[in-house]
Design a protein around this motif. Structure first.
Motif, short mmCIF file in Angstrom:
data_model
loop_
_atom_site.label_atom_id
_atom_site.label_comp_id
_atom_site.label_asym_id
_atom_site.label_seq_id
_atom_site.Cartn_x
_atom_site.Cartn_y
_atom_site.Cartn_z
N ARG A 129 -36.20 17.88 -50.06
CA ARG A 129 -35.37 18.52 -49.01
C ARG A 129 -35.87 18.04 -47.66
O ARG A 129 -36.97 18.38 -47.23
CB ARG A 129 -35.45 20.04 -49.10
N SER A 130 -35.09 17.24 -47.00
CA SER A 130 -35.50 16.62 -45.75
C SER A 130 -35.30 17.58 -44.57
O SER A 130 -34.28 18.28 -44.51
CB SER A 130 -34.69 15.33 -45.51
N PRO A 131 -36.24 17.61 -43.62
CA PRO A 131 -36.09 18.47 -42.44
C PRO A 131 -34.84 18.12 -41.64
O PRO A 131 -34.24 19.01 -41.02
CB PRO A 131 -37.36 18.17 -41.63
N THR A 132 -34.43 16.85 -41.64
CA THR A 132 -33.26 16.44 -40.86
C THR A 132 -31.95 16.92 -41.49
O THR A 132 -30.93 17.02 -40.81
CB THR A 132 -33.22 14.91 -40.70
N THR A 133 -31.97 17.18 -42.79
CA THR A 133 -30.76 17.66 -43.48
C THR A 133 -31.05 18.99 -44.18
O THR A 133 -30.50 19.26 -45.24
CB THR A 133 -30.28 16.61 -44.50
N TRP A 134 -31.91 19.80 -43.56
CA TRP A 134 -32.37 21.03 -44.20
C TRP A 134 -31.21 21.97 -44.54
O TRP A 134 -31.20 22.59 -45.60
CB TRP A 134 -33.35 21.73 -43.27
N ASN A 135 -30.26 22.09 -43.63
CA ASN A 135 -29.13 23.00 -43.85
C ASN A 135 -27.95 22.32 -44.52
O ASN A 135 -26.88 22.93 -44.66
CB ASN A 135 -28.66 23.60 -42.52
N SER A 136 -28.14 21.07 -44.94
CA SER A 136 -27.02 20.32 -45.50
C SER A 136 -27.15 20.07 -47.00
O SER A 136 -26.19 20.25 -47.75
CB SER A 136 -26.88 18.97 -44.79
N GLN A 137 -28.33 19.65 -47.45
CA GLN A 137 -28.45 19.25 -48.84
C GLN A 137 -29.89 19.30 -49.34
O GLN A 137 -30.83 19.42 -48.56
CB GLN A 137 -27.92 17.82 -49.01
N ILE A 161 -25.38 28.94 -53.68
CA ILE A 161 -25.99 28.29 -52.52
C ILE A 161 -25.35 26.94 -52.21
O ILE A 161 -25.55 26.37 -51.15
CB ILE A 161 -27.50 28.07 -52.72
N GLY A 162 -24.56 26.39 -53.16
CA GLY A 162 -23.94 25.09 -52.92
C GLY A 162 -23.26 24.53 -54.15
O GLY A 162 -23.10 25.22 -55.17
N LEU A 163 -22.89 23.24 -54.04
CA LEU A 163 -22.21 22.54 -55.11
C LEU A 163 -22.91 21.21 -55.39
O LEU A 163 -23.44 20.58 -54.47
CB LEU A 163 -20.75 22.26 -54.73
N VAL A 164 -22.89 20.79 -56.65
CA VAL A 164 -23.42 19.47 -57.00
C VAL A 164 -22.48 18.42 -56.44
O VAL A 164 -21.29 18.41 -56.73
CB VAL A 164 -23.54 19.31 -58.53
N SER A 165 -23.01 17.54 -55.58
CA SER A 165 -22.17 16.54 -54.93
C SER A 165 -22.46 15.12 -55.40
O SER A 165 -21.67 14.20 -55.14
CB SER A 165 -22.35 16.60 -53.41
N GLU A 166 -23.56 14.92 -56.07
CA GLU A 166 -23.91 13.58 -56.58
C GLU A 166 -24.81 13.74 -57.80
O GLU A 166 -25.76 14.51 -57.77
CB GLU A 166 -24.61 12.78 -55.48
N ILE A 177 -23.89 25.46 -49.06
CA ILE A 177 -22.73 26.14 -48.46
C ILE A 177 -22.89 26.24 -46.94
O ILE A 177 -21.92 26.50 -46.23
CB ILE A 177 -22.53 27.55 -49.05
N SER A 178 -24.10 26.01 -46.45
CA SER A 178 -24.31 26.00 -45.00
C SER A 178 -23.90 24.67 -44.37
O SER A 178 -23.90 24.54 -43.14
CB SER A 178 -25.78 26.29 -44.68
N ASN A 179 -23.54 23.69 -45.20
CA ASN A 179 -23.05 22.41 -44.70
C ASN A 179 -21.53 22.46 -44.66
O ASN A 179 -20.87 22.36 -45.69
CB ASN A 179 -23.53 21.27 -45.60
#
Length: 284
Positions: A129-137, A161-166, A177-179
């Motif tokens: 989980r990258s700090p630059t995309t923390w709220n994205s993926q 909390i989200g969806l599998v995108s890849e 879901i925050s993205n």
């Protein structure tokens, strides 16, 4: 031949000798009587002691500096050892806290899993989980080999909390879901109000408040703080009835034409260590 010593010189030497002998004898007699060293011995001792004291000054200075340096090095070593122990304690404390948090999360997931009677679940762990995309993926440690497919909903300890995108062979990317940068990720939701349901979508995420935003809701909609929000099952392939969160605040937009609803996520989106991927029985 000239005489080496005159009679006068001999007399003086004899007198001097007798005086010295007298002093020595008298000094010894006085020393025995007073329990003190003889005069000449004291004189020699005093001279020797003075010389030793003068010699000892630089020697003691060097010795004191050497001792100070040794003490400093010992203190430094002890300080280093203590810091190392403290670092070890701090590291163990962090590890223990992490384990406790994961344990609590897993317990909640077990309770959540019992409610998903129509779905199989695949447990996974967050591995990136990258700090630059923390709220994205984020990236989980399960992929196609474990039956993961694109579009499957991902749940935290209490809700979606989200969806599998890849999907890769042994890992997968999850879009949170925050993205809300992509329209395809705007999950359809339903507010379960006391006067009826209100449908809408997640339109934004307030990173400062750590709240999901449901926008463009009619002013006539009867929604209130504390109402439960779940997935509606409309739009993207997300099953209905998955918990999203609860309404934390209801405001109006800048034009006063519609309501803006802030939703507190049921799962803490800032702490996602373990997840459940929901797999419909139809996909088995």
């Amino acid at each position: 031949m000239r005489k080496i010593f005159s009679s006068k010189t001999v007399v003086l030497l004899m007198v001097g000798f007798l005086v010295v002998v007298g002093l020595i004898v008298g000094s010894n007699w006085w020393a025995k009587r007073t329990n003190n060293p003889p005069f000449f011995q004291r004189a020699v001792n005093d001279l020797t002691g003075g010389a030793a004291k003068i010699i000892s000054i630089p020697t003691n200075a060097v010795g004191n500096r050497a001792n100070s340096l040794a003490n400093l090095l010992n203190t430094f070593s002890e300080n280093k050892a203590l810091k190392s122990k403290l670092d070890g304690y701090a590291e163990n404390k962090v590890k223990l806290q992490t384990v406790e948090e994961e344990n609590q999360s897993l317990k909640k997931q077990l309770d959540l899993k019992k409610t998903l009677t129509d779905y199989e679940t695949i447990s996974a762990v967050t591995i990136s989980r990258s700090p630059t995309t923390w709220n994205s993926q984020l990236v989980i440690d399960k992929g196609a080999k474990s039956g993961i497919k694109k579009g499957m909903p991902v749940l935290g300890d209490s809700g979606i909390i989200g969806l599998v995108s890849e999907v890769n062979t042994v890992n997968s990317k999850v879009t949170l879901i925050s993205n809300t940068t992509e329209d395809t990720n705007q999950i359809a939701i339903t507010v379960k109000g006391s006067a009826g349901d209100t449908n809408g979508i997640i339109t934004d995420y307030d990173a400062d408040k750590k709240m999901l935003v449901m926008g463009s809701v009619s002013n006539t909609a009867n929604v209130n703080k504390g109402d439960t929000v779940v997935t509606s099952g409309l739009g993207v392939r997300v099953p209905s009835g998955l918990l999203v969160g609860k309404i934390s605040e209801v405001t109006t937009d800048s034009y006063g034409l519609s309501k803006k609803i802030y939703i507190e996520p049921s799962s803490d989106l800032s702490k996602i260590s373990t997840v459940l991927v929901a797999k419909s029985s139809m996909e088995s």
